[in-house]
Design a protein around this motif. Structure first.
Motif, PDB file in Angstrom:
ATOM      1  N   GLN A 170       8.843  -3.372   8.764  1.00  0.00           N
ATOM      2  CA  GLN A 170       7.402  -3.450   8.601  1.00  0.00           C
ATOM      3  C   GLN A 170       6.963  -4.866   8.252  1.00  0.00           C
ATOM      4  OE1 GLN A 170       5.872  -1.373   5.289  1.00  0.00           O
ATOM      5  NE2 GLN A 170       4.122  -0.634   6.443  1.00  0.00           N
ATOM      6  N   ILE A 172       4.645  11.204  -3.611  1.00  0.00           N
ATOM      7  CA  ILE A 172       6.039  10.801  -3.566  1.00  0.00           C
ATOM      8  C   ILE A 172       6.930  11.960  -3.177  1.00  0.00           C
ATOM      9  CG2 ILE A 172       7.945  10.019  -4.989  1.00  0.00           C
ATOM     10  CD1 ILE A 172       5.548   8.777  -6.727  1.00  0.00           C
ATOM     11  N   ILE A 212      -2.439   0.388   4.334  1.00  0.00           N
ATOM     12  CA  ILE A 212      -2.321   1.680   3.691  1.00  0.00           C
ATOM     13  C   ILE A 212      -0.874   2.118   3.658  1.00  0.00           C
ATOM     14  CG2 ILE A 212      -2.897   4.118   3.924  1.00  0.00           C
ATOM     15  CD1 ILE A 212      -5.574   3.162   5.106  1.00  0.00           C
ATOM     16  N   ALA A 261       6.331   1.860   0.147  1.00  0.00           N
ATOM     17  CA  ALA A 261       7.041   1.188  -0.932  1.00  0.00           C
ATOM     18  C   ALA A 261       7.128   2.097  -2.143  1.00  0.00           C
ATOM     19  CB  ALA A 261       6.323  -0.092  -1.300  1.00  0.00           C
ATOM     20  N   LEU A 262       6.056   2.765  -2.355  1.00  0.00           N
ATOM     21  CA  LEU A 262       6.000   3.662  -3.489  1.00  0.00           C
ATOM     22  C   LEU A 262       7.068   4.732  -3.365  1.00  0.00           C
ATOM     23  CD1 LEU A 262       4.108   4.009  -5.852  1.00  0.00           C
ATOM     24  CD2 LEU A 262       3.147   5.901  -4.602  1.00  0.00           C
ATOM     25  N   THR A 301      10.419   3.249  -3.995  1.00  0.00           N
ATOM     26  CA  THR A 301      10.750   2.804  -5.344  1.00  0.00           C
ATOM     27  C   THR A 301      10.789   3.953  -6.332  1.00  0.00           C
ATOM     28  OG1 THR A 301       8.432   2.326  -5.595  1.00  0.00           O
ATOM     29  CG2 THR A 301       9.894   0.478  -5.102  1.00  0.00           C
ATOM     30  N   ILE A 302       9.941   4.916  -6.120  1.00  0.00           N
ATOM     31  CA  ILE A 302       9.804   5.907  -7.171  1.00  0.00           C
ATOM     32  C   ILE A 302      10.530   7.201  -6.844  1.00  0.00           C
ATOM     33  CG2 ILE A 302       8.119   6.999  -8.682  1.00  0.00           C
ATOM     34  CD1 ILE A 302       6.326   4.845  -8.240  1.00  0.00           C
ATOM     35  N   SER A 361       2.001   0.451   3.955  1.00  0.00           N
ATOM     36  CA  SER A 361       3.070  -0.286   3.303  1.00  0.00           C
ATOM     37  C   SER A 361       3.191   0.036   1.812  1.00  0.00           C
ATOM     38  CB  SER A 361       2.878  -1.785   3.525  1.00  0.00           C
ATOM     39  OG  SER A 361       1.774  -2.229   2.812  1.00  0.00           O
ATOM     40  N   PRO A 362       2.109   0.072   1.080  1.00  0.00           N
ATOM     41  CA  PRO A 362       2.289   0.362  -0.337  1.00  0.00           C
ATOM     42  C   PRO A 362       2.800   1.771  -0.567  1.00  0.00           C
ATOM     43  CG  PRO A 362       0.086  -0.423   0.131  1.00  0.00           C
ATOM     44  CD  PRO A 362       0.720  -0.146   1.416  1.00  0.00           C
ATOM     45  N   GLU A 363       2.314   2.660   0.235  1.00  0.00           N
ATOM     46  CA  GLU A 363       2.738   4.024   0.025  1.00  0.00           C
ATOM     47  C   GLU A 363       4.216   4.198   0.331  1.00  0.00           C
ATOM     48  OE1 GLU A 363      -1.616   5.897   0.905  1.00  0.00           O
ATOM     49  OE2 GLU A 363      -0.063   6.002   2.431  1.00  0.00           O
ATOM     50  N   ASN A 379      11.138  -0.668   5.609  1.00  0.00           N
ATOM     51  CA  ASN A 379      10.343  -1.714   4.976  1.00  0.00           C
ATOM     52  C   ASN A 379      10.527  -3.096   5.572  1.00  0.00           C
ATOM     53  OD1 ASN A 379       8.466  -0.869   3.162  1.00  0.00           O
ATOM     54  ND2 ASN A 379      10.018  -0.208   1.719  1.00  0.00           N
TER      55      ASN A 379
END
Lengths: 414, 190
Positions: A336, A307, A348, A354-355, A358-359, A350-352, A333
């Motif tokens: 995407q 992050i 791979i 998103a991470l 979000t974080i 997209s979650p990262e 996002n």
């Protein structure tokens, strides 16, 4: 002419089937109007009979009546006799008043509509069909009975299709139950051929079908010929259809399942797939635990590192404006998701992303602690950007977003 | 059905949150098995809470996680603030479900006993009964695999299996790419 057919049939007919048919109709009529018995042609005797509610008595009385009306009816079971037809023609002529009466009654039925008129209509229709060959007197009886069977089926299916409301349904059931009883009685009484008995049993079966198919409320179930028709098996059939429908979806979802036919094989495949997925989860969690042995919960640090670079690279250059970076990711996002190709790179990335999105906000505070380990950050950032570029070059058409990525990459390289 | 990428995002978010909560509260070092357990449990719970307790398997997963003692503590840590409401709902619904389905099961058993008695004299359905037994066995296995499956009838079992497979796939994908990323990082780091 058609509507007068029951009487006519009684005159003309030699088979039990026709009498049954007429009887069915008579009972329908009789249920609706008790004045039927009082009508001219049968006199007092029949009126007495028809007012009695018990179907057995009806059948017997009716038989006697038929015997009265049609001369030599007991002799007639032999269907092949041709001379009978001429005799019957005579009867037809002499019984013209009956026909008119019958017509009146039918009219009364459809007018009062105490019985579902749609039921009556097919009945008369069927009668019409039957009576035509009788009038012609050319066809053999076997053929006639065949036609009658057809007519019977037509009638029954119409009953099935067209009955909707419950009271109607119950009436039909009652009627058909009665008719069933009487027909069976007569068929056993009269020593006729097996053929006729078959048809009578057939009609009774179809009658029961007509009553049973409507049991599960407003789920249309069609019982084919030879299938069981009690409510349990109908419900079972509905259930099985539902299951097979879902199984089809499962077949699409589980790889390698679409070649297999048979429920057991499919279930096998599904079980294997679920098990393999669960084992994969086990294995991956083990791997994740094994890959990070140095720190307790290295994973978190890994994610922290994953992050932070995004922030830490932006942080020195842009300084205060993490809000500036976040919009970029926010912008990223949706685009995407519009691209929506679920390739591996996307999976791979997209979650990262998103991470990060979000974080990044809650963790910015502890940013200073992580500055020492900047080499790791750089590595990770490189890795991520590498992946990123891959993903973009393969599938990303959106330009503004790519620009932002490149900007961050440049920053990174600085 | 939602889009798979959004599903993965949500799952990853919840997973990371849960792991953070879990690790921030426990300061002592963990063995590899403990770590593995925590990771697995957090992943499962994240998956279940990503489904928001709308399906049987997710509720059963949460309820199972909070059943035995040592994992309950972990689960509470992982689930964090929303754990109470989620867990309560899931356990309540599970109990309710149990009761309903148990009575159904009793009914079914009595029915099946009668049917067996009826069908025993006729031996003509022999092959059919073999096929049925095979299917039954496999259904039983599937019920043991899907969380909360032992309380479902066949139709809902297949529906839940559909949903569960979709989520398991997402979970596996996310975990795999996280693992590979971790490995890469470690290799680069070393």
């Amino acid at each position: 002419m058609n509507s007068a057919s029951p009487e006519m049939l009684h005159c003309t007919d030699m088979t039990v089937l026709e009498r049954q048919r007429a009887r069915v109709k008579w009972q329908e009529q009789q249920q609706q109007q008790s004045y039927f018995g009082g009508s001219i042609e049968f006199g007092g005797t029949s009126s007495v009979f028809f007012e009695q509610p018990i179907s057995q008595v009806e059948g017997q009385s009716f038989q006697g009546l038929v015997g009265d009306l049609v001369l030599g009816e007991m002799v007639k079971p032999d269907p092949g006799l041709e001379n009978r037809w001429s005799e019957l023609g005579k009867f037809e002529l002499s019984n013209m008043d009956f026909e008119s009466c019958g017509f009146d009654m039918n009219g009364a039925i459809s007018r009062t509509s105490s019985c579902p008129p749609k039921v009556v209509a097919p009945v008369t229709e069927a009668k019409g069909k039957v009576s035509v060959p009788v009038e012609k007197m050319s066809s053999a009886v076997g053929r006639e009975s065949c036609k009658k069977r057809k007519a019977d089926k037509v009638q029954n299916t119409k009953v099935v299709v067209e009955d909707d409301t419950k009271d109607k349904r119950s009436k039909v059931c009652a009627e058909e139950g009665e008719s069933k009883i009487t027909t069976e009685q007569t068929s056993t009484k009269n020593t006729t051929s097996n053929n006729n008995r078959e048809t009578s049993s057939d009609t009774s079966k179809e009658n029961s079908k007509a009553s049973e198919v409507q049991k599960p409320d407003y789920i249309h179930v069609r019982a084919r010929r030879g299938q069981a028709t009690d409510s349990h098996s109908l419900a079972e059939r509905v259930r099985r259809e539902k299951i097979s429908e879902r199984m089809k979806y499962l077949q699409d979802l589980v790889p390698g399942c679409n070649k297999i036919t048979g429920k057991a094989g499919m279930l096998d495949e599904i079980i294997n797939y679920v098990q393999s997925l669960q084992r994969q989860v086990e294995f991956l969690s083990m791997k994740l635990a094994a890959v990070n042995p140095r720190l307790d919960f290295n994973i978190e640090d890994f994610f922290g590192k994953e992050i932070f670079p995004a922030c830490s690279t932006n942080f020195p250059t842009i300084g205060m404006s993490s809000e500036v970076t976040n919009p970029a990711y926010l912008q990223f996002n949706p685009s995407q998701q519009v691209v929506a190709c679920c390739g591996l790179e996307m999976g791979i990335n997209s979650p990262e992303m998103a991470l990060r999105r979000t974080i990044s906000a809650p963790i910015k505070v502890s940013l200073q602690q992580l500055q020492p380990s900047s080499t790791w950050d750089a590595d990770l950032q490189n890795l991520l950007n590498l992946e990123f570029h891959q993903g973009r070059s393969t599938s990303f058409p959106s330009q503004p977003f790519a620009g932002s990525i490149e900007a961050s990459n440049l920053k990174m390289e600085m | 059905m939602r889009h798979p990428s959004s599903l993965k995002q949500e799952f990853l978010k919840k997973w990371i949150m849960g792991l953070q909560r879990c690790t921030s509260s426990s300061k002592k070092t963990m063995t590899i098995l403990e770590r593995k357990k925590a990771i697995k449990l957090s992943a499962d719970l994240a998956m279940a809470s990503a489904r928001n307790g709308t399906t049987c398997w997710s509720r059963a997963l949460i309820a199972n996680a909070s059943r035995d003692h040592d994992s309950r503590i972990l689960a509470e840590k992982i689930l964090g603030p929303e754990s109470e409401s989620l867990k309560k709902a899931s356990t309540m619904s599970l109990i309710f479900n149990n009761r309903r389905i148990r009575s159904k099961k009793i009914l079914k058993r009595s029915c099946s006993v009668r049917r067996v008695r009826k069908s025993l004299p006729h031996q003509k359905v022999f092959a059919n009964s073999i096929a049925k037994r095979l299917v039954k066995k496999r259904t039983h296995i599937l019920k043991s695999l899907v969380p909360g499956g032992e309380y479902m009838d066949e139709i809902s079992l297949i529906e839940e299996t559909l949903d569960y497979i979709a989520y398991l796939r997402a979970q596996v994908d996310v975990m795999r790419c996280v693992a590979s990323a971790t490995q890469l990082v470690n290799r680069n780091g070393d």
